[in-house]
Design an enzyme around this catalytic site. Sequence first.
Site, PDB file in Angstrom:
ATOM      1  N   GLU A  80       0.777  -1.219  -0.037  1.00  0.00           N
ATOM      2  CA  GLU A  80       0.020  -0.107  -0.080  1.00  0.00           C
ATOM      3  C   GLU A  80       0.721   1.376   0.069  1.00  0.00           C
ATOM      4  O   GLU A  80       0.557   2.218   0.725  1.00  0.00           O
ATOM      5  CB  GLU A  80      -0.874   0.112   1.129  1.00  0.00           C
ATOM      6  N   GLY A  81       1.983   1.221  -0.813  1.00  0.00           N
ATOM      7  CA  GLY A  81       2.849   2.375  -0.505  1.00  0.00           C
ATOM      8  C   GLY A  81       4.001   2.204   0.213  1.00  0.00           C
ATOM      9  O   GLY A  81       3.765   2.178   1.249  1.00  0.00           O
TER      10      GLY A  81
END
Length: 606
Positions: free
Chosen positions: A444-445
Amino acid sequence: MPTYKAPLRDMKFLLNDVFDYPRHYEALSNGENATPDIVDAILTECGRFCEEVLSPLYQSGDEEGCKLEDGKVTTPTGYKEAYEQYVMGGWQGLSAPEEFGGQGLPASMGLLKQEMMGTANWPFSMYPGLSLGAMNTIQLHGTEEQQQQYLVPLTEGRWGGTMCLTEPQCGTDLGQVKTKAEALDDGSYKLTGTKIFISSGDHDLTENIVHIVLARLPDAPKGTKGISLFIVPKYLPNDDGSVGDFNNVNVGSLEKKMGIKASATAVLNFDESRGFLIGPPNEGLNCMFTFMNTARIGTAIQGVGPAELSYQWSLEYAKDRRSMRALSGKKEPDQVADSLIHHADVRRMLLTQKAIAEGGRSMLYYAARLADHMVAGHLEGDEKKSAAYDDKLGFLTPILKGFLTELGYEAANQGMQVFGGHGYISEHGMEQIVRDTRIATLYEGTTGIQALDLLGRKVLLMTQGGAVREFTFKISNFARKQVTNKTMRPMAWELLKLAAQWNVLTVRLMLIARKDRDIVSAAAHDFLMFSGYVTMAYMWARQAAVASEKLADGGDESEAFYQAKIDTAEFYYDRLLPRAQAHATSMLSPTKSLMQIEPDHMSFID
Protein backbone atom coordinates in the site's frame (compact mmCIF):
# COMPACT_ATOMS: atom_id res chain seq x y z
CA MET A 1 3.18 -22.09 22.15
CA PRO A 2 2.90 -18.30 22.74
CA THR A 3 -0.63 -16.95 23.02
CA TYR A 4 -2.30 -13.59 22.51
CA LYS A 5 -4.37 -11.71 25.07
CA ALA A 6 -6.58 -8.87 23.88
CA PRO A 7 -5.44 -5.63 25.60
CA LEU A 8 -8.99 -4.69 26.59
CA ARG A 9 -7.94 -2.63 29.60
CA ASP A 10 -5.84 -0.31 27.47
CA MET A 11 -8.42 -0.19 24.67
CA LYS A 12 -11.18 0.83 27.08
CA PHE A 13 -8.95 3.45 28.69
CA LEU A 14 -8.46 5.10 25.30
CA LEU A 15 -12.08 4.75 24.25
CA ASN A 16 -13.74 5.88 27.46
CA ASP A 17 -11.24 8.15 29.21
CA VAL A 18 -8.89 9.64 26.64
CA PHE A 19 -11.09 10.11 23.56
CA ASP A 20 -14.58 9.97 25.15
CA TYR A 21 -16.04 7.65 22.56
CA PRO A 22 -19.38 7.32 24.39
CA ARG A 23 -20.15 10.99 23.79
CA HIS A 24 -18.61 10.79 20.33
CA TYR A 25 -20.97 7.96 19.38
CA GLU A 26 -23.97 9.84 20.80
CA ALA A 27 -23.24 12.70 18.40
CA LEU A 28 -23.05 10.47 15.32
CA SER A 29 -26.11 9.90 13.16
CA ASN A 30 -25.14 6.21 12.92
CA GLY A 31 -23.90 5.89 16.51
CA GLU A 32 -27.21 5.27 18.27
CA ASN A 33 -26.56 1.56 18.75
CA ALA A 34 -22.95 1.99 19.85
CA THR A 35 -23.86 2.27 23.52
CA PRO A 36 -21.18 1.60 26.16
CA ASP A 37 -22.72 -1.78 26.97
CA ILE A 38 -22.84 -2.82 23.31
CA VAL A 39 -19.30 -1.65 22.65
CA ASP A 40 -18.03 -3.46 25.73
CA ALA A 41 -19.80 -6.68 24.70
CA ILE A 42 -18.39 -6.48 21.16
CA LEU A 43 -14.85 -5.90 22.39
CA THR A 44 -15.10 -8.78 24.86
CA GLU A 45 -16.50 -11.23 22.34
CA CYS A 46 -14.08 -10.22 19.61
CA GLY A 47 -11.21 -10.56 22.07
CA ARG A 48 -12.37 -14.07 22.92
CA PHE A 49 -12.60 -15.03 19.23
CA CYS A 50 -9.09 -13.70 18.60
CA GLU A 51 -7.60 -15.41 21.65
CA GLU A 52 -9.27 -18.78 21.26
CA VAL A 53 -9.70 -19.19 17.50
CA LEU A 54 -7.24 -16.99 15.58
CA SER A 55 -4.19 -16.92 17.82
CA PRO A 56 -3.71 -20.74 17.88
CA LEU A 57 -3.56 -20.72 14.06
CA TYR A 58 -0.84 -18.09 13.81
CA GLN A 59 2.24 -20.30 13.92
CA SER A 60 0.69 -23.40 12.35
CA GLY A 61 -0.57 -21.33 9.43
CA ASP A 62 2.93 -20.02 8.82
CA GLU A 63 4.41 -23.51 8.88
CA GLU A 64 1.85 -24.93 6.45
CA GLY A 65 1.27 -21.94 4.18
CA CYS A 66 -1.10 -21.82 1.21
CA LYS A 67 -1.05 -24.29 -1.67
CA LEU A 68 -1.89 -23.98 -5.36
CA GLU A 69 -2.97 -27.17 -7.09
CA ASP A 70 -4.84 -27.48 -10.41
CA GLY A 71 -5.50 -23.74 -10.42
CA LYS A 72 -7.11 -23.74 -6.98
CA VAL A 73 -5.72 -22.26 -3.78
CA THR A 74 -6.22 -23.84 -0.37
CA THR A 75 -5.54 -22.05 2.91
CA PRO A 76 -3.82 -23.68 5.93
CA THR A 77 -5.59 -26.19 8.16
CA GLY A 78 -8.13 -24.52 10.42
CA TYR A 79 -8.50 -21.34 8.40
CA LYS A 80 -11.74 -22.34 6.71
CA GLU A 81 -13.35 -23.31 10.01
CA ALA A 82 -12.13 -20.09 11.64
CA TYR A 83 -13.55 -18.05 8.76
CA GLU A 84 -16.89 -19.81 9.12
CA GLN A 85 -16.94 -18.78 12.79
CA TYR A 86 -16.02 -15.25 11.73
CA VAL A 87 -18.97 -15.15 9.33
CA MET A 88 -21.36 -16.72 11.84
CA GLY A 89 -20.40 -14.02 14.35
CA GLY A 90 -21.44 -11.29 11.91
CA TRP A 91 -18.01 -9.66 12.16
CA GLN A 92 -17.70 -8.75 8.49
CA GLY A 93 -20.77 -6.53 8.55
CA LEU A 94 -20.04 -4.83 11.87
CA SER A 95 -19.73 -1.34 10.36
CA ALA A 96 -21.57 -1.99 7.09
CA PRO A 97 -24.96 -0.33 6.34
CA GLU A 98 -28.01 -2.17 7.59
CA GLU A 99 -29.62 -1.97 4.15
CA PHE A 100 -27.00 -4.44 2.89
CA GLY A 101 -27.19 -6.75 5.87
CA GLY A 102 -24.67 -5.02 8.12
CA GLN A 103 -25.06 -3.85 11.70
CA GLY A 104 -24.66 -0.19 10.82
CA LEU A 105 -22.20 0.59 13.61
CA PRO A 106 -19.64 3.40 13.24
CA ALA A 107 -16.52 2.77 11.17
CA SER A 108 -14.30 2.89 14.25
CA MET A 109 -15.89 -0.29 15.58
CA GLY A 110 -14.57 -2.09 12.56
CA LEU A 111 -11.07 -0.73 13.22
CA LEU A 112 -11.18 -1.94 16.83
CA LYS A 113 -12.11 -5.39 15.57
CA GLN A 114 -9.37 -5.29 12.94
CA GLU A 115 -6.75 -4.33 15.51
CA MET A 116 -7.42 -7.37 17.67
CA MET A 117 -7.68 -9.72 14.71
CA GLY A 118 -4.54 -8.31 13.10
CA THR A 119 -2.57 -8.67 16.32
CA ALA A 120 -3.71 -12.23 16.96
CA ASN A 121 -3.22 -13.42 13.39
CA TRP A 122 -2.34 -10.86 10.73
CA PRO A 123 -2.27 -13.29 7.76
CA PHE A 124 -5.80 -14.48 8.52
CA SER A 125 -7.11 -10.96 9.03
CA MET A 126 -6.01 -9.97 5.54
CA TYR A 127 -8.71 -12.10 3.90
CA PRO A 128 -11.70 -10.24 5.39
CA GLY A 129 -9.67 -7.01 5.49
CA LEU A 130 -9.34 -6.83 1.72
CA SER A 131 -13.07 -7.43 1.42
CA LEU A 132 -13.78 -4.35 3.54
CA GLY A 133 -11.90 -2.18 1.08
CA ALA A 134 -13.89 -3.58 -1.83
CA MET A 135 -17.11 -2.95 0.09
CA ASN A 136 -16.20 0.68 0.76
CA THR A 137 -15.31 1.29 -2.88
CA ILE A 138 -18.55 -0.18 -4.21
CA GLN A 139 -20.60 1.64 -1.59
CA LEU A 140 -19.10 5.02 -2.47
CA HIS A 141 -18.72 4.70 -6.25
CA GLY A 142 -20.91 1.84 -7.45
CA THR A 143 -24.32 2.15 -9.07
CA GLU A 144 -27.40 1.17 -7.10
CA GLU A 145 -27.55 -2.05 -9.10
CA GLN A 146 -23.90 -2.85 -8.33
CA GLN A 147 -24.44 -2.15 -4.65
CA GLN A 148 -27.44 -4.47 -4.47
CA GLN A 149 -25.66 -7.21 -6.38
CA TYR A 150 -22.30 -7.21 -4.56
CA LEU A 151 -22.61 -5.57 -1.16
CA VAL A 152 -25.01 -8.07 0.40
CA PRO A 153 -22.84 -11.18 -0.16
CA LEU A 154 -19.69 -9.20 0.69
CA THR A 155 -21.26 -7.92 3.90
CA GLU A 156 -22.39 -11.40 4.86
CA GLY A 157 -18.87 -12.69 4.24
CA ARG A 158 -20.06 -15.24 1.67
CA TRP A 159 -17.95 -13.43 -0.94
CA GLY A 160 -14.48 -11.97 -0.57
CA GLY A 161 -12.83 -9.00 -2.22
CA THR A 162 -9.43 -7.79 -3.46
CA MET A 163 -7.72 -4.76 -4.93
CA CYS A 164 -5.82 -5.36 -8.16
CA LEU A 165 -3.39 -2.56 -8.94
CA THR A 166 0.17 -3.80 -9.35
CA GLU A 167 1.47 -5.27 -12.60
CA PRO A 168 4.87 -6.80 -13.46
CA GLN A 169 6.13 -3.55 -14.96
CA CYS A 170 4.68 -1.14 -12.40
CA GLY A 171 3.90 -0.83 -8.72
CA THR A 172 3.50 2.69 -7.40
CA ASP A 173 3.70 4.27 -10.86
CA LEU A 174 0.20 3.24 -11.93
CA GLY A 175 0.40 5.37 -15.05
CA GLN A 176 2.15 2.34 -16.60
CA VAL A 177 -0.86 0.03 -16.14
CA LYS A 178 -1.34 -2.09 -19.28
CA THR A 179 -4.38 -4.23 -18.44
CA LYS A 180 -6.90 -3.59 -21.23
CA ALA A 181 -10.65 -3.16 -20.96
CA GLU A 182 -12.68 -3.42 -24.19
CA ALA A 183 -16.36 -2.54 -24.30
CA LEU A 184 -18.91 -5.26 -25.08
CA ASP A 185 -22.33 -4.77 -26.61
CA ASP A 186 -24.16 -5.35 -23.34
CA GLY A 187 -22.38 -2.49 -21.56
CA SER A 188 -19.85 -4.69 -19.77
CA TYR A 189 -16.15 -4.92 -20.60
CA LYS A 190 -13.63 -7.59 -21.53
CA LEU A 191 -10.46 -7.33 -19.39
CA THR A 192 -7.10 -8.78 -20.38
CA GLY A 193 -3.91 -8.45 -18.38
CA THR A 194 -1.81 -9.68 -15.47
CA LYS A 195 -1.80 -8.40 -11.89
CA ILE A 196 0.81 -9.39 -9.31
CA PHE A 197 1.11 -9.26 -5.50
CA ILE A 198 -2.66 -9.64 -5.09
CA SER A 199 -3.39 -10.31 -1.42
CA SER A 200 -6.26 -12.77 -0.98
CA GLY A 201 -6.20 -13.12 -4.77
CA ASP A 202 -7.58 -16.63 -4.53
CA HIS A 203 -8.56 -18.92 -1.66
CA ASP A 204 -11.09 -21.47 -0.45
CA LEU A 205 -12.76 -19.36 2.26
CA THR A 206 -15.59 -17.85 0.21
CA GLU A 207 -17.76 -19.01 -2.68
CA ASN A 208 -16.79 -16.02 -4.83
CA ILE A 209 -14.17 -13.25 -4.93
CA VAL A 210 -14.89 -9.74 -6.18
CA HIS A 211 -11.82 -8.15 -7.71
CA ILE A 212 -11.56 -4.37 -7.95
CA VAL A 213 -9.31 -3.88 -10.98
CA LEU A 214 -7.52 -0.96 -12.57
CA ALA A 215 -7.47 -1.15 -16.38
CA ARG A 216 -7.21 1.09 -19.41
CA LEU A 217 -9.88 1.74 -22.04
CA PRO A 218 -8.78 1.72 -25.72
CA ASP A 219 -9.23 5.47 -26.18
CA ALA A 220 -7.91 6.45 -22.76
CA PRO A 221 -5.28 9.18 -22.43
CA LYS A 222 -1.81 8.15 -21.37
CA GLY A 223 -0.69 8.13 -17.75
CA THR A 224 -2.78 8.09 -14.60
CA LYS A 225 -5.53 10.18 -16.19
CA GLY A 226 -6.42 7.26 -18.44
CA ILE A 227 -7.12 4.57 -15.84
CA SER A 228 -10.59 3.21 -15.13
CA LEU A 229 -11.89 1.00 -12.35
CA PHE A 230 -13.80 -2.24 -12.82
CA ILE A 231 -15.57 -4.89 -10.78
CA VAL A 232 -14.41 -8.30 -12.00
CA PRO A 233 -15.91 -11.24 -10.08
CA LYS A 234 -14.18 -14.61 -10.08
CA TYR A 235 -17.56 -16.15 -10.86
CA LEU A 236 -20.24 -14.15 -12.65
CA PRO A 237 -23.31 -13.75 -10.43
CA ASN A 238 -26.66 -15.04 -11.64
CA ASP A 239 -29.77 -12.86 -11.59
CA ASP A 240 -30.90 -14.51 -8.35
CA GLY A 241 -27.58 -13.67 -6.64
CA SER A 242 -26.16 -17.17 -6.82
CA VAL A 243 -22.73 -17.95 -8.22
CA GLY A 244 -22.65 -18.57 -11.96
CA ASP A 245 -20.02 -19.23 -14.61
CA PHE A 246 -16.27 -19.01 -14.05
CA ASN A 247 -15.03 -15.65 -15.31
CA ASN A 248 -11.56 -16.63 -16.54
CA VAL A 249 -9.71 -15.08 -13.60
CA ASN A 250 -6.85 -17.56 -13.41
CA VAL A 251 -4.17 -17.95 -10.77
CA GLY A 252 -0.78 -17.89 -12.46
CA SER A 253 1.13 -18.64 -9.26
CA LEU A 254 1.41 -17.92 -5.57
CA GLU A 255 4.23 -15.63 -4.53
CA LYS A 256 7.01 -17.21 -2.43
CA LYS A 257 7.39 -14.73 0.40
CA MET A 258 9.48 -13.86 3.41
CA GLY A 259 6.43 -13.81 5.69
CA ILE A 260 2.61 -13.78 5.94
CA LYS A 261 2.79 -17.20 4.31
CA ALA A 262 -0.75 -18.11 5.37
CA SER A 263 -2.05 -15.19 3.30
CA ALA A 264 -2.48 -16.14 -0.35
CA THR A 265 -0.62 -13.58 -2.47
CA ALA A 266 -1.40 -14.41 -6.07
CA VAL A 267 -0.45 -13.60 -9.63
CA LEU A 268 -3.79 -13.22 -11.41
CA ASN A 269 -4.31 -13.50 -15.15
CA PHE A 270 -7.45 -11.85 -16.49
CA ASP A 271 -8.08 -13.75 -19.70
CA GLU A 272 -10.87 -11.79 -21.40
CA SER A 273 -12.63 -11.69 -18.05
CA ARG A 274 -15.89 -9.84 -17.94
CA GLY A 275 -15.83 -6.64 -15.90
CA PHE A 276 -18.18 -3.84 -14.98
CA LEU A 277 -17.15 -0.19 -14.88
CA ILE A 278 -17.35 1.40 -11.45
CA GLY A 279 -17.27 5.18 -11.32
CA PRO A 280 -16.68 7.43 -14.35
CA PRO A 281 -14.39 6.34 -17.21
CA ASN A 282 -10.73 7.37 -16.78
CA GLU A 283 -11.26 8.33 -13.14
CA GLY A 284 -10.45 4.96 -11.66
CA LEU A 285 -7.48 6.19 -9.69
CA ASN A 286 -9.61 8.72 -7.83
CA CYS A 287 -12.11 6.01 -6.98
CA MET A 288 -9.34 3.61 -6.01
CA PHE A 289 -8.02 6.08 -3.44
CA THR A 290 -11.07 5.16 -1.35
CA PHE A 291 -9.78 1.61 -1.32
CA MET A 292 -6.17 2.64 -0.83
CA ASN A 293 -6.84 4.95 2.13
CA THR A 294 -8.87 2.19 3.75
CA ALA A 295 -6.02 -0.24 3.17
CA ARG A 296 -3.43 2.20 4.49
CA ILE A 297 -5.27 2.75 7.75
CA GLY A 298 -5.65 -1.01 8.01
CA THR A 299 -1.95 -1.49 7.30
CA ALA A 300 -1.11 0.95 10.11
CA ILE A 301 -2.60 -1.67 12.42
CA GLN A 302 0.31 -3.88 11.40
CA GLY A 303 2.52 -1.39 13.17
CA VAL A 304 0.52 -1.54 16.39
CA GLY A 305 -0.24 -5.27 16.20
CA PRO A 306 3.29 -6.69 16.07
CA ALA A 307 4.46 -4.23 18.70
CA GLU A 308 1.69 -5.43 21.02
CA LEU A 309 2.14 -9.13 20.26
CA SER A 310 5.92 -9.03 20.45
CA TYR A 311 5.71 -7.05 23.70
CA GLN A 312 3.32 -9.52 25.31
CA TRP A 313 5.57 -12.45 24.51
CA SER A 314 8.90 -10.79 25.30
CA LEU A 315 7.58 -9.38 28.59
CA GLU A 316 6.65 -12.84 29.82
CA TYR A 317 9.99 -14.21 28.69
CA ALA A 318 11.88 -11.40 30.44
CA LYS A 319 10.07 -12.19 33.69
CA ASP A 320 10.86 -15.91 33.53
CA ARG A 321 14.31 -16.07 31.95
CA ARG A 322 17.22 -15.62 34.36
CA SER A 323 20.65 -14.34 33.43
CA MET A 324 23.37 -12.72 35.55
CA ARG A 325 22.76 -10.20 38.32
CA ALA A 326 21.42 -6.69 38.01
CA LEU A 327 24.18 -4.05 38.16
CA SER A 328 22.43 -2.34 41.08
CA GLY A 329 22.59 -5.52 43.17
CA LYS A 330 20.79 -8.83 43.52
CA LYS A 331 17.05 -8.57 42.93
CA GLU A 332 16.22 -12.24 43.48
CA PRO A 333 18.86 -13.53 45.90
CA ASP A 334 17.15 -16.89 46.37
CA GLN A 335 17.49 -17.62 42.62
CA VAL A 336 20.55 -18.61 40.62
CA ALA A 337 20.35 -15.31 38.69
CA ASP A 338 18.06 -12.33 38.30
CA SER A 339 15.27 -12.23 35.73
CA LEU A 340 16.02 -10.38 32.52
CA ILE A 341 13.48 -7.72 33.40
CA HIS A 342 15.79 -6.37 36.11
CA HIS A 343 18.44 -5.39 33.56
CA ALA A 344 18.23 -1.79 32.34
CA ASP A 345 18.94 -2.58 28.70
CA VAL A 346 16.16 -5.18 28.61
CA ARG A 347 13.87 -2.60 30.21
CA ARG A 348 14.83 -0.24 27.38
CA MET A 349 13.70 -2.74 24.77
CA LEU A 350 10.49 -3.69 26.59
CA LEU A 351 9.47 -0.10 27.23
CA THR A 352 10.22 0.79 23.61
CA GLN A 353 7.78 -1.92 22.56
CA LYS A 354 5.19 -0.79 25.10
CA ALA A 355 5.52 2.86 24.10
CA ILE A 356 5.14 2.02 20.42
CA ALA A 357 2.19 -0.34 20.92
CA GLU A 358 0.17 1.89 23.24
CA GLY A 359 1.22 5.14 21.58
CA GLY A 360 0.40 3.72 18.15
CA ARG A 361 -2.96 2.47 19.39
CA SER A 362 -3.87 5.94 20.58
CA MET A 363 -2.94 7.37 17.16
CA LEU A 364 -5.24 4.85 15.49
CA TYR A 365 -8.13 5.62 17.81
CA TYR A 366 -7.70 9.34 17.28
CA ALA A 367 -7.85 8.81 13.52
CA ALA A 368 -10.81 6.44 13.86
CA ARG A 369 -12.91 9.28 15.27
CA LEU A 370 -12.20 11.29 12.12
CA ALA A 371 -13.17 8.29 9.97
CA ASP A 372 -16.47 8.07 11.85
CA HIS A 373 -17.30 11.68 11.03
CA MET A 374 -16.26 11.23 7.41
CA VAL A 375 -18.53 8.20 6.96
CA ALA A 376 -21.39 9.79 8.91
CA GLY A 377 -21.23 12.84 6.65
CA HIS A 378 -21.54 10.63 3.59
CA LEU A 379 -24.50 8.74 5.07
CA GLU A 380 -26.20 12.02 5.90
CA GLY A 381 -25.68 13.30 2.36
CA ASP A 382 -23.44 16.08 3.69
CA GLU A 383 -20.54 15.69 1.30
CA LYS A 384 -18.96 18.96 2.44
CA LYS A 385 -18.67 17.63 5.98
CA SER A 386 -17.44 14.27 4.71
CA ALA A 387 -14.79 15.94 2.54
CA ALA A 388 -13.58 18.12 5.44
CA TYR A 389 -12.98 15.11 7.65
CA ASP A 390 -11.51 13.18 4.74
CA ASP A 391 -8.91 15.95 4.42
CA LYS A 392 -8.07 15.73 8.12
CA LEU A 393 -7.76 11.97 7.90
CA GLY A 394 -5.81 12.26 4.65
CA PHE A 395 -3.12 14.28 6.41
CA LEU A 396 -2.74 11.65 9.14
CA THR A 397 -2.99 8.57 6.89
CA PRO A 398 0.61 8.60 5.58
CA ILE A 399 1.89 9.29 9.11
CA LEU A 400 -0.11 6.37 10.48
CA LYS A 401 0.93 4.00 7.73
CA GLY A 402 4.55 5.03 7.30
CA PHE A 403 5.60 5.88 10.85
CA LEU A 404 3.71 3.16 12.70
CA THR A 405 4.81 0.33 10.42
CA GLU A 406 8.45 1.43 10.69
CA LEU A 407 8.20 1.50 14.49
CA GLY A 408 6.18 -1.72 14.56
CA TYR A 409 9.00 -3.46 12.71
CA GLU A 410 11.49 -2.00 15.18
CA ALA A 411 9.39 -3.26 18.09
CA ALA A 412 9.22 -6.74 16.57
CA ASN A 413 12.99 -6.81 16.28
CA GLN A 414 13.38 -5.59 19.86
CA GLY A 415 11.20 -8.47 21.02
CA MET A 416 13.35 -10.93 19.14
CA GLN A 417 16.40 -9.35 20.77
CA VAL A 418 14.94 -9.86 24.26
CA PHE A 419 14.79 -13.60 23.53
CA GLY A 420 18.39 -13.64 22.30
CA GLY A 421 19.18 -16.82 20.39
CA HIS A 422 15.79 -18.28 21.31
CA GLY A 423 14.20 -15.46 19.32
CA TYR A 424 15.95 -16.57 16.15
CA ILE A 425 14.45 -20.06 16.14
CA SER A 426 10.84 -20.71 15.25
CA GLU A 427 9.75 -22.31 18.53
CA HIS A 428 8.86 -19.07 20.30
CA GLY A 429 7.32 -17.29 17.30
CA MET A 430 9.39 -14.12 17.55
CA GLU A 431 11.14 -14.51 14.21
CA GLN A 432 7.76 -15.01 12.54
CA ILE A 433 6.52 -11.69 13.86
CA VAL A 434 9.60 -10.03 12.35
CA ARG A 435 9.08 -11.74 8.99
CA ASP A 436 5.36 -11.02 8.90
CA THR A 437 5.82 -7.39 9.87
CA ARG A 438 8.45 -6.55 7.27
CA ILE A 439 5.89 -6.35 4.48
CA ALA A 440 3.92 -3.65 6.28
CA THR A 441 6.48 -0.99 5.37
CA LEU A 442 6.20 -2.00 1.71
CA TYR A 443 2.64 -2.66 0.61
CA GLU A 444 0.00 0.00 0.00
CA GLY A 445 2.92 2.30 -0.72
CA THR A 446 6.40 2.05 0.77
CA THR A 447 7.47 4.38 3.55
CA GLY A 448 9.12 6.60 0.95
CA ILE A 449 5.87 6.86 -1.01
CA GLN A 450 3.96 7.70 2.17
CA ALA A 451 6.55 10.36 2.95
CA LEU A 452 6.22 11.93 -0.50
CA ASP A 453 2.44 11.83 -0.18
CA LEU A 454 2.65 13.62 3.17
CA LEU A 455 5.21 16.29 2.36
CA GLY A 456 4.81 16.66 -1.38
CA ARG A 457 1.02 16.38 -1.75
CA LYS A 458 -0.71 16.90 1.59
CA VAL A 459 1.57 19.59 3.07
CA LEU A 460 3.28 21.53 0.26
CA LEU A 461 1.07 21.12 -2.81
CA MET A 462 -2.48 20.80 -1.47
CA THR A 463 -2.41 22.93 1.70
CA GLN A 464 0.80 25.02 1.50
CA GLY A 465 1.52 24.06 5.08
CA GLY A 466 -2.07 24.52 6.24
CA ALA A 467 -2.49 20.90 7.31
CA VAL A 468 0.48 21.21 9.68
CA ARG A 469 -0.74 24.55 11.04
CA GLU A 470 -4.20 23.13 11.75
CA PHE A 471 -2.94 20.04 13.54
CA THR A 472 -0.25 21.83 15.56
CA PHE A 473 -2.86 24.37 16.66
CA LYS A 474 -4.70 21.50 18.36
CA ILE A 475 -1.47 20.28 19.94
CA SER A 476 -0.59 23.75 21.23
CA ASN A 477 -4.04 24.35 22.70
CA PHE A 478 -3.84 21.07 24.59
CA ALA A 479 -0.30 21.75 25.81
CA ARG A 480 -1.14 25.23 27.13
CA LYS A 481 -3.85 23.75 29.33
CA GLN A 482 -1.37 21.30 30.86
CA VAL A 483 1.40 23.76 31.76
CA THR A 484 -0.02 24.32 35.25
CA ASN A 485 -0.06 20.57 35.97
CA LYS A 486 3.18 19.69 37.75
CA THR A 487 3.24 16.17 36.33
CA MET A 488 2.48 17.34 32.82
CA ARG A 489 4.53 20.55 32.69
CA PRO A 490 7.71 19.07 31.14
CA MET A 491 5.71 17.30 28.44
CA ALA A 492 3.57 20.37 27.80
CA TRP A 493 6.58 22.65 27.26
CA GLU A 494 8.18 20.09 24.97
CA LEU A 495 4.98 19.81 22.93
CA LEU A 496 4.75 23.58 22.53
CA LYS A 497 8.33 23.72 21.23
CA LEU A 498 7.76 20.79 18.88
CA ALA A 499 4.54 22.26 17.48
CA ALA A 500 6.36 25.50 16.67
CA GLN A 501 9.32 23.63 15.21
CA TRP A 502 7.06 21.54 12.97
CA ASN A 503 5.70 24.74 11.41
CA VAL A 504 9.15 26.30 11.03
CA LEU A 505 10.51 23.17 9.34
CA THR A 506 7.56 23.15 6.95
CA VAL A 507 8.10 26.78 5.94
CA ARG A 508 11.84 26.28 5.50
CA LEU A 509 11.28 23.28 3.23
CA MET A 510 8.75 25.27 1.19
CA LEU A 511 11.32 28.03 0.67
CA ILE A 512 14.15 25.64 -0.20
CA ALA A 513 11.90 23.78 -2.65
CA ARG A 514 11.52 26.93 -4.75
CA LYS A 515 15.17 26.61 -5.77
CA ASP A 516 15.86 22.90 -5.24
CA ARG A 517 13.02 20.55 -6.14
CA ASP A 518 15.03 17.53 -4.99
CA ILE A 519 14.65 18.68 -1.38
CA VAL A 520 11.06 17.39 -1.33
CA SER A 521 12.17 13.83 -2.01
CA ALA A 522 15.37 14.15 0.01
CA ALA A 523 13.59 15.47 3.12
CA ALA A 524 10.35 13.49 2.87
CA HIS A 525 11.34 10.47 4.98
CA ASP A 526 12.76 12.59 7.78
CA PHE A 527 9.73 14.88 7.66
CA LEU A 528 7.39 11.91 8.00
CA MET A 529 9.32 10.41 10.90
CA PHE A 530 9.55 13.78 12.67
CA SER A 531 5.78 14.19 12.17
CA GLY A 532 5.20 10.71 13.58
CA TYR A 533 7.29 11.24 16.70
CA VAL A 534 5.54 14.55 17.44
CA THR A 535 2.10 13.05 16.83
CA MET A 536 2.86 10.14 19.14
CA ALA A 537 4.20 12.59 21.74
CA TYR A 538 0.85 14.40 21.61
CA MET A 539 -0.99 11.11 22.11
CA TRP A 540 1.22 10.06 25.01
CA ALA A 541 0.69 13.43 26.66
CA ARG A 542 -3.07 13.03 26.34
CA GLN A 543 -2.88 9.62 27.99
CA ALA A 544 -0.62 10.90 30.76
CA ALA A 545 -2.91 13.88 31.41
CA VAL A 546 -5.92 11.62 31.92
CA ALA A 547 -3.92 9.23 34.08
CA SER A 548 -2.73 12.17 36.18
CA GLU A 549 -6.32 13.31 36.73
CA LYS A 550 -7.39 9.80 37.72
CA LEU A 551 -4.57 9.53 40.25
CA ALA A 552 -5.40 12.93 41.68
CA ASP A 553 -8.99 11.79 42.27
CA GLY A 554 -7.64 8.85 44.29
CA GLY A 555 -9.27 5.64 45.43
CA ASP A 556 -9.27 3.95 42.04
CA GLU A 557 -8.36 0.26 41.88
CA SER A 558 -6.51 1.01 38.63
CA GLU A 559 -3.89 3.21 40.30
CA ALA A 560 -1.04 1.00 39.09
CA PHE A 561 -2.36 1.16 35.52
CA TYR A 562 -2.50 4.96 35.56
CA GLN A 563 0.94 5.28 37.09
CA ALA A 564 2.31 2.96 34.40
CA LYS A 565 0.81 5.26 31.79
CA ILE A 566 2.65 8.26 33.20
CA ASP A 567 5.86 6.27 33.56
CA THR A 568 5.70 5.08 29.95
CA ALA A 569 4.93 8.60 28.70
CA GLU A 570 8.01 9.89 30.53
CA PHE A 571 10.08 7.08 29.01
CA TYR A 572 8.84 8.04 25.55
CA TYR A 573 9.73 11.71 26.05
CA ASP A 574 13.15 10.88 27.51
CA ARG A 575 14.25 8.03 25.28
CA LEU A 576 12.34 7.98 21.98
CA LEU A 577 11.20 11.54 21.26
CA PRO A 578 14.79 12.89 21.01
CA ARG A 579 15.03 10.97 17.74
CA ALA A 580 12.82 13.68 16.22
CA GLN A 581 15.67 16.21 16.41
CA ALA A 582 17.96 14.00 14.37
CA HIS A 583 15.28 13.88 11.68
CA ALA A 584 14.85 17.66 11.89
CA THR A 585 18.56 18.16 11.28
CA SER A 586 18.70 15.64 8.47
CA MET A 587 15.69 16.97 6.54
CA LEU A 588 17.31 20.42 6.19
CA SER A 589 20.66 19.05 5.02
CA PRO A 590 21.59 20.15 1.46
CA THR A 591 20.73 17.69 -1.29
CA LYS A 592 24.24 18.01 -2.73
CA SER A 593 25.64 15.05 -0.80
CA LEU A 594 22.76 12.90 -2.08
CA MET A 595 22.82 13.94 -5.72
CA GLN A 596 26.43 14.85 -6.54
CA ILE A 597 27.79 11.34 -7.02
CA GLU A 598 27.34 10.03 -10.55
CA PRO A 599 25.28 6.81 -10.89
CA ASP A 600 28.21 5.12 -12.66
CA HIS A 601 30.41 5.99 -9.69
CA MET A 602 28.22 4.30 -7.11
CA SER A 603 30.31 1.14 -7.43
CA PHE A 604 33.69 0.24 -8.89
CA ILE A 605 33.37 -3.52 -8.77
CA ASP A 606 34.92 -4.98 -11.94
